[in-house]
Design a protein around this motif. Structure first.
Motif, PDB file in Angstrom:
ATOM      1  N   GLY A 155      80.309  72.324  16.872  1.00  0.00           N
ATOM      2  CA  GLY A 155      79.929  73.570  16.240  1.00  0.00           C
ATOM      3  C   GLY A 155      78.600  74.141  16.710  1.00  0.00           C
ATOM      4  N   ARG A 156      78.086  75.086  15.931  1.00  0.00           N
ATOM      5  CA  ARG A 156      76.856  75.830  16.244  1.00  0.00           C
ATOM      6  C   ARG A 156      75.640  74.954  15.981  1.00  0.00           C
ATOM      7  NH1 ARG A 156      76.496  81.486  15.970  1.00  0.00           N
ATOM      8  NH2 ARG A 156      78.519  81.460  14.915  1.00  0.00           N
ATOM      9  N   GLN A 157      74.667  74.961  16.913  1.00  0.00           N
ATOM     10  CA  GLN A 157      73.472  74.141  16.758  1.00  0.00           C
ATOM     11  C   GLN A 157      72.385  74.588  17.735  1.00  0.00           C
ATOM     12  OE1 GLN A 157      74.542  69.984  18.377  1.00  0.00           O
ATOM     13  NE2 GLN A 157      76.468  71.146  18.345  1.00  0.00           N
ATOM     14  N   ILE A 158      71.159  74.131  17.475  1.00  0.00           N
ATOM     15  CA  ILE A 158      70.018  74.415  18.339  1.00  0.00           C
ATOM     16  C   ILE A 158      69.724  73.167  19.160  1.00  0.00           C
ATOM     17  CG2 ILE A 158      67.589  75.070  18.443  1.00  0.00           C
ATOM     18  CD1 ILE A 158      69.296  77.279  17.378  1.00  0.00           C
ATOM     19  N   VAL A 159      69.562  73.335  20.477  1.00  0.00           N
ATOM     20  CA  VAL A 159      69.242  72.201  21.337  1.00  0.00           C
ATOM     21  C   VAL A 159      67.866  72.394  21.955  1.00  0.00           C
ATOM     22  CG1 VAL A 159      71.608  71.531  21.874  1.00  0.00           C
ATOM     23  CG2 VAL A 159      70.486  73.278  23.270  1.00  0.00           C
ATOM     24  N   HIS A 160      67.202  71.272  22.211  1.00  0.00           N
ATOM     25  CA  HIS A 160      65.885  71.263  22.825  1.00  0.00           C
ATOM     26  C   HIS A 160      65.916  70.345  24.051  1.00  0.00           C
ATOM     27  CE1 HIS A 160      65.278  72.229  18.547  1.00  0.00           C
ATOM     28  NE2 HIS A 160      64.205  72.894  18.908  1.00  0.00           N
ATOM     29  N   GLY A 161      64.871  70.449  24.885  1.00  0.00           N
ATOM     30  CA  GLY A 161      64.591  69.503  25.950  1.00  0.00           C
ATOM     31  C   GLY A 161      65.764  68.846  26.635  1.00  0.00           C
ATOM     32  N   ASP A 162      65.859  67.507  26.480  1.00  0.00           N
ATOM     33  CA  ASP A 162      66.896  66.725  27.163  1.00  0.00           C
ATOM     34  C   ASP A 162      68.304  67.143  26.770  1.00  0.00           C
ATOM     35  OD1 ASP A 162      65.277  65.028  28.752  1.00  0.00           O
ATOM     36  OD2 ASP A 162      64.791  63.810  26.997  1.00  0.00           O
ATOM     37  N   GLN A 163      68.498  67.478  25.499  1.00  0.00           N
ATOM     38  CA  GLN A 163      69.831  67.890  25.067  1.00  0.00           C
ATOM     39  C   GLN A 163      70.241  69.199  25.753  1.00  0.00           C
ATOM     40  OE1 GLN A 163      71.198  65.298  23.828  1.00  0.00           O
ATOM     41  NE2 GLN A 163      71.581  65.757  21.684  1.00  0.00           N
ATOM     42  N   ALA A 164      69.313  70.117  25.866  1.00  0.00           N
ATOM     43  CA  ALA A 164      69.608  71.389  26.528  1.00  0.00           C
ATOM     44  C   ALA A 164      69.923  71.162  27.997  1.00  0.00           C
ATOM     45  CB  ALA A 164      68.423  72.343  26.376  1.00  0.00           C
ATOM     46  N   LEU A 165      69.126  70.325  28.650  1.00  0.00           N
ATOM     47  CA  LEU A 165      69.351  70.047  30.068  1.00  0.00           C
ATOM     48  C   LEU A 165      70.697  69.364  30.280  1.00  0.00           C
ATOM     49  CD1 LEU A 165      68.228  70.080  32.954  1.00  0.00           C
ATOM     50  CD2 LEU A 165      67.197  67.840  32.489  1.00  0.00           C
ATOM     51  N   GLY A 166      71.007  68.388  29.423  1.00  0.00           N
ATOM     52  CA  GLY A 166      72.301  67.717  29.543  1.00  0.00           C
ATOM     53  C   GLY A 166      73.455  68.671  29.329  1.00  0.00           C
ATOM     54  N   TYR A 167      73.296  69.592  28.399  1.00  0.00           N
ATOM     55  CA  TYR A 167      74.362  70.558  28.107  1.00  0.00           C
ATOM     56  C   TYR A 167      74.668  71.451  29.301  1.00  0.00           C
ATOM     57  CZ  TYR A 167      76.705  74.572  26.001  1.00  0.00           C
ATOM     58  OH  TYR A 167      77.585  75.594  25.723  1.00  0.00           O
ATOM     59  N   VAL A 168      73.637  71.962  29.983  1.00  0.00           N
ATOM     60  CA  VAL A 168      73.900  72.885  31.087  1.00  0.00           C
ATOM     61  C   VAL A 168      74.284  72.164  32.374  1.00  0.00           C
ATOM     62  CG1 VAL A 168      72.395  74.659  30.143  1.00  0.00           C
ATOM     63  CG2 VAL A 168      71.461  73.030  31.802  1.00  0.00           C
ATOM     64  N   ARG A 169      73.987  70.851  32.478  1.00  0.00           N
ATOM     65  CA  ARG A 169      74.258  70.150  33.729  1.00  0.00           C
ATOM     66  C   ARG A 169      75.551  69.341  33.728  1.00  0.00           C
ATOM     67  NH1 ARG A 169      71.486  66.294  36.002  1.00  0.00           N
ATOM     68  NH2 ARG A 169      72.107  67.093  38.045  1.00  0.00           N
ATOM     69  N   THR A 170      75.975  68.847  32.572  1.00  0.00           N
ATOM     70  CA  THR A 170      77.117  67.942  32.568  1.00  0.00           C
ATOM     71  C   THR A 170      78.381  68.605  33.099  1.00  0.00           C
ATOM     72  OG1 THR A 170      78.402  66.398  31.225  1.00  0.00           O
ATOM     73  CG2 THR A 170      77.809  68.496  30.202  1.00  0.00           C
ATOM     74  N   ARG A 171      79.213  67.815  33.803  1.00  0.00           N
ATOM     75  CA  ARG A 171      80.453  68.355  34.356  1.00  0.00           C
ATOM     76  C   ARG A 171      81.687  67.661  33.786  1.00  0.00           C
ATOM     77  NH1 ARG A 171      79.830  69.442  40.823  1.00  0.00           N
ATOM     78  NH2 ARG A 171      82.017  69.972  40.508  1.00  0.00           N
ATOM     79  N   TYR A 172      81.510  66.508  33.133  1.00  0.00           N
ATOM     80  CA  TYR A 172      82.684  65.707  32.813  1.00  0.00           C
ATOM     81  C   TYR A 172      82.963  65.522  31.328  1.00  0.00           C
ATOM     82  CZ  TYR A 172      82.133  64.859  37.753  1.00  0.00           C
ATOM     83  OH  TYR A 172      81.998  65.044  39.094  1.00  0.00           O
ATOM     84  N   VAL A 173      81.943  65.565  30.466  1.00  0.00           N
ATOM     85  CA  VAL A 173      82.202  65.368  29.041  1.00  0.00           C
ATOM     86  C   VAL A 173      82.515  66.681  28.335  1.00  0.00           C
ATOM     87  CG1 VAL A 173      80.777  63.302  28.941  1.00  0.00           C
ATOM     88  CG2 VAL A 173      79.757  65.524  28.426  1.00  0.00           C
ATOM     89  N   LEU A 174      82.285  67.788  29.024  1.00  0.00           N
ATOM     90  CA  LEU A 174      82.641  69.100  28.491  1.00  0.00           C
ATOM     91  C   LEU A 174      83.433  69.850  29.554  1.00  0.00           C
ATOM     92  CD1 LEU A 174      79.300  70.230  26.776  1.00  0.00           C
ATOM     93  CD2 LEU A 174      81.469  69.779  25.614  1.00  0.00           C
ATOM     94  N   GLY A 175      84.494  70.528  29.155  1.00  0.00           N
ATOM     95  CA  GLY A 175      85.264  71.319  30.104  1.00  0.00           C
ATOM     96  C   GLY A 175      86.170  70.476  30.976  1.00  0.00           C
ATOM     97  N   ASP A 176      86.554  71.050  32.123  1.00  0.00           N
ATOM     98  CA  ASP A 176      87.532  70.396  32.989  1.00  0.00           C
ATOM     99  C   ASP A 176      86.903  69.651  34.156  1.00  0.00           C
ATOM    100  OD1 ASP A 176      86.668  72.409  34.661  1.00  0.00           O
ATOM    101  OD2 ASP A 176      88.526  73.556  34.621  1.00  0.00           O
ATOM    102  N   GLY A 177      85.583  69.528  34.176  1.00  0.00           N
ATOM    103  CA  GLY A 177      84.920  68.785  35.232  1.00  0.00           C
ATOM    104  C   GLY A 177      84.576  69.603  36.464  1.00  0.00           C
ATOM    105  N   SER A 178      84.959  70.864  36.496  1.00  0.00           N
ATOM    106  CA  SER A 178      84.708  71.693  37.680  1.00  0.00           C
ATOM    107  C   SER A 178      83.347  72.366  37.596  1.00  0.00           C
ATOM    108  CB  SER A 178      85.793  72.759  37.825  1.00  0.00           C
ATOM    109  OG  SER A 178      85.672  73.734  36.805  1.00  0.00           O
ATOM    110  N   ASP A 179      82.840  72.745  38.762  1.00  0.00           N
ATOM    111  CA  ASP A 179      81.587  73.489  38.792  1.00  0.00           C
ATOM    112  C   ASP A 179      81.751  74.856  38.153  1.00  0.00           C
ATOM    113  OD1 ASP A 179      78.828  73.839  39.613  1.00  0.00           O
ATOM    114  OD2 ASP A 179      79.583  75.229  41.121  1.00  0.00           O
ATOM    115  N   LEU A 180      82.939  75.459  38.304  1.00  0.00           N
ATOM    116  CA  LEU A 180      83.188  76.772  37.712  1.00  0.00           C
ATOM    117  C   LEU A 180      83.099  76.712  36.194  1.00  0.00           C
ATOM    118  CD1 LEU A 180      86.128  78.054  39.940  1.00  0.00           C
ATOM    119  CD2 LEU A 180      83.717  78.714  40.064  1.00  0.00           C
ATOM    120  N   ASP A 181      83.614  75.620  35.624  1.00  0.00           N
ATOM    121  CA  ASP A 181      83.547  75.483  34.168  1.00  0.00           C
ATOM    122  C   ASP A 181      82.101  75.272  33.726  1.00  0.00           C
ATOM    123  OD1 ASP A 181      85.433  75.041  31.712  1.00  0.00           O
ATOM    124  OD2 ASP A 181      83.885  73.491  31.546  1.00  0.00           O
ATOM    125  N   ARG A 182      81.342  74.517  34.510  1.00  0.00           N
ATOM    126  CA  ARG A 182      79.938  74.312  34.170  1.00  0.00           C
ATOM    127  C   ARG A 182      79.170  75.626  34.262  1.00  0.00           C
ATOM    128  NH1 ARG A 182      75.803  70.356  37.380  1.00  0.00           N
ATOM    129  NH2 ARG A 182      76.505  71.649  39.110  1.00  0.00           N
TER     130      ARG A 182
END
Length: 482
Positions: free
Chosen positions: A217-244
């Motif tokens: 759901g909706r939430q505020i992210v900081h620091g490491d969590q924000a960086l992990g959210y924008v960089r991860t390719r495999y735990v969110l989406g289909d693993g593609s760069d386009l999805d990221r």
């Protein structure tokens, strides 16, 4: 924006009485971005203390790239601003905790196009898996790399940001004005200084390897969590760069909304802390000077989140490797051409505007700087509100809408108070065929559009940068974005 139908005003010399003062709006509105350093530089235009400007300006790491771009560059066709934004995946210094991978690549590459007059902005993402022709580039040590064909982010790893700049110009034929680079540690500092950024996650995420733990759901992210959210390719989406990229764009959109938040920009302490963190976190070309930043910031006043959108270059599978993509030229070229030829603000007016076009012979201001009262004296029900809505959609500050009772006026008039000559000039561009004239009974700084029986036809807008499938607009709800 205040829109209210008032009782019949008292007219003087066939003109409306001044409207009530509008409710105080945002002091500043500034474009934000996920490289975020850029959003900070734009916000900085709101600071009036030159000493603070100089202090912040001195914190930016700059590089001279003029001799690395070569002479065969695309011509600059307009007065827009094109800034190349790059997120570096360097593991040097503070970034060592993210691995020991040698060298650095452009983890994120975005071309930010700001239309003339700061009316609209579009961020174009270039997928890192795109197979492209990379020209020969000059390295920092003076040697040159051979021209090659490979993934677009290889340009950065072989010869730094200037090579990515040169490559994007060669691919798009768009003249780039400046670049801004931010690394992992800088990204986190700026997100934290911003007070976190809102995201929306479809399900709970627990990924110890990526140090990413998010509830659904909706939430505020900081620091490491924000960086992990924008960089991860495999735990969110289909693993593609386009999805990221899509996820990064939703994050950017949230940054825009946060950077234009009234609470953020009316608190000098928060604003300075934000600016200080960002200027310590970015690298830019040495032509991106204090005066350029001030000019850019001034031109962007009034831009709202709804005027900012994010798109990805149209791509298709690369035949030799299905894990890579290539540009779909039939769809990408119209996008590039529209950016190259974005020669005018929405009203389609050249600058400066000749006297015969606006009746004043002065340079018009952007629509967002025009405080406009619209009065319907045509006798046609609803015409005032419809016209006011159209002008508001084009960025004008419509502060009052009212209807005159009694005998209709024959002609449409544009009247203005003391100090509003440039605002009247902009109104005359949007509503052509009516020469502005001063009125002694007008409130200083205000413009009045009095619609007579001849109507108030707005100027036809030029073709906009085309819509791209899957684009994201910054004013959309974070949980409603695709």
């Amino acid at each position: 924006m205040q829109r209210a139908v008032a009782p019949s005003p008292v007219y003087y010399a066939d003109a409306p009485s001044p409207p009530e003062p509008p409710a105080r709006g945002r002091l500043w509105r500034v474009l934000g971005w996920v490289s975020i350093g850029l959003s900070v530089l734009l916000v900085a235009g709101s600071l009036t203390a030159y000493g603070l400007w100089r202090r912040l300006d001195g914190q930016i790491d700059r590089e001279n790239v003029d001799d690395k771009l070569g002479a065969n560059r695309p011509a600059k066709l307009n007065n827009s601003m094109n800034i190349l934004l790059m997120g570096s995946d360097s593991r040097a210094g503070e970034n060592a905790r993210y691995g020991t991978e040698a060298g650095q690549r452009s983890d994120t590459t975005i071309l930010l196009h700001i239309s003339p007059g700061g009316e609209h902005a579009i961020g174009v993402s270039f997928p890192r898996d795109s197979m492209v022709s990379i020209p020969s580039c000059k390295r920092a040590n003076g040697t040159s790399t051979p021209a090659q064909f490979g993934m677009i982010n290889a340009a950065f790893s072989t010869a730094g940001p200037a090579c990515t700049w040169k490559t994007i110009e060669a691919l798009t034929k768009i003249h780039i004005d400046h670049y801004v680079e931010v690394d992992f540690a800088g990204f986190k500092r700026v997100v934290d200084a911003l007070g976190g950024v809102e995201i929306c996650v479809p399900r709970r995420i627990d990924d110890p390897k990526a140090e990413l733990h998010l509830r659904a759901g909706r939430q505020i992210v900081h620091g490491d969590q924000a960086l992990g959210y924008v960089r991860t390719r495999y735990v969110l989406g289909d693993g593609s760069d386009l999805d990221r990229i899509k996820r990064q764009q939703t994050f950017m959109a949230s940054v825009v909304k946060k950077a234009t938040d009234r609470g953020m920009l009316t608190d000098p302490g928060r604003t300075f802390s934000f600016l200080s963190a960002a200027t310590k976190s970015i690298k830019a070309d040495d032509r991106f000077t204090l005066s350029v930043m001030q000019k850019l910031a001034g031109g962007l006043q009034g831009m709202s989140a709804g005027k900012v959108r994010f798109v990805t270059v149209p791509v298709e599978p690369y035949p030799q490797d299905r894990n890579r993509v290539q540009f779909n030229q039939a769809q990408a070229e119209p996008l590039f051409a529209a950016i190259r030829e974005d020669n005018a603000p929405p009203e389609g007016a050249p600058a400066p505007v000749p006297a015969q076009q606006n009746g004043t012979g002065v340079q018009p201001v952007p629509p967002a700087q025009v405080r406009l009262a619209v009065y319907n004296a045509s006798g046609a029900d609803g015409l005032g509100q419809r016209t006011a809505d159209q002008l508001a959609d084009r960025g004008f500050q419509v502060v009052r809408v009212a209807t005159r009772k009694g005998r209709p006026f024959a002609r449409t008039q544009i009247l203005y108070g003391r100090g509003a000559e440039r605002q009247a000039a902009r109104t005359a561009i949007a509503v052509p065929g009516h020469t502005p004239r001063p009125w002694s009974g007008a409130r200083p700084g205000y413009v009045y559009l009095v619609i007579g029986k001849e109507g108030a036809a707005l100027r036809t807008l030029p073709a906009a940068v085309p819509k791209v499938a899957g684009e994201i607009r910054a004013d959309q709800d974070v949980c409603g974005r695709a």
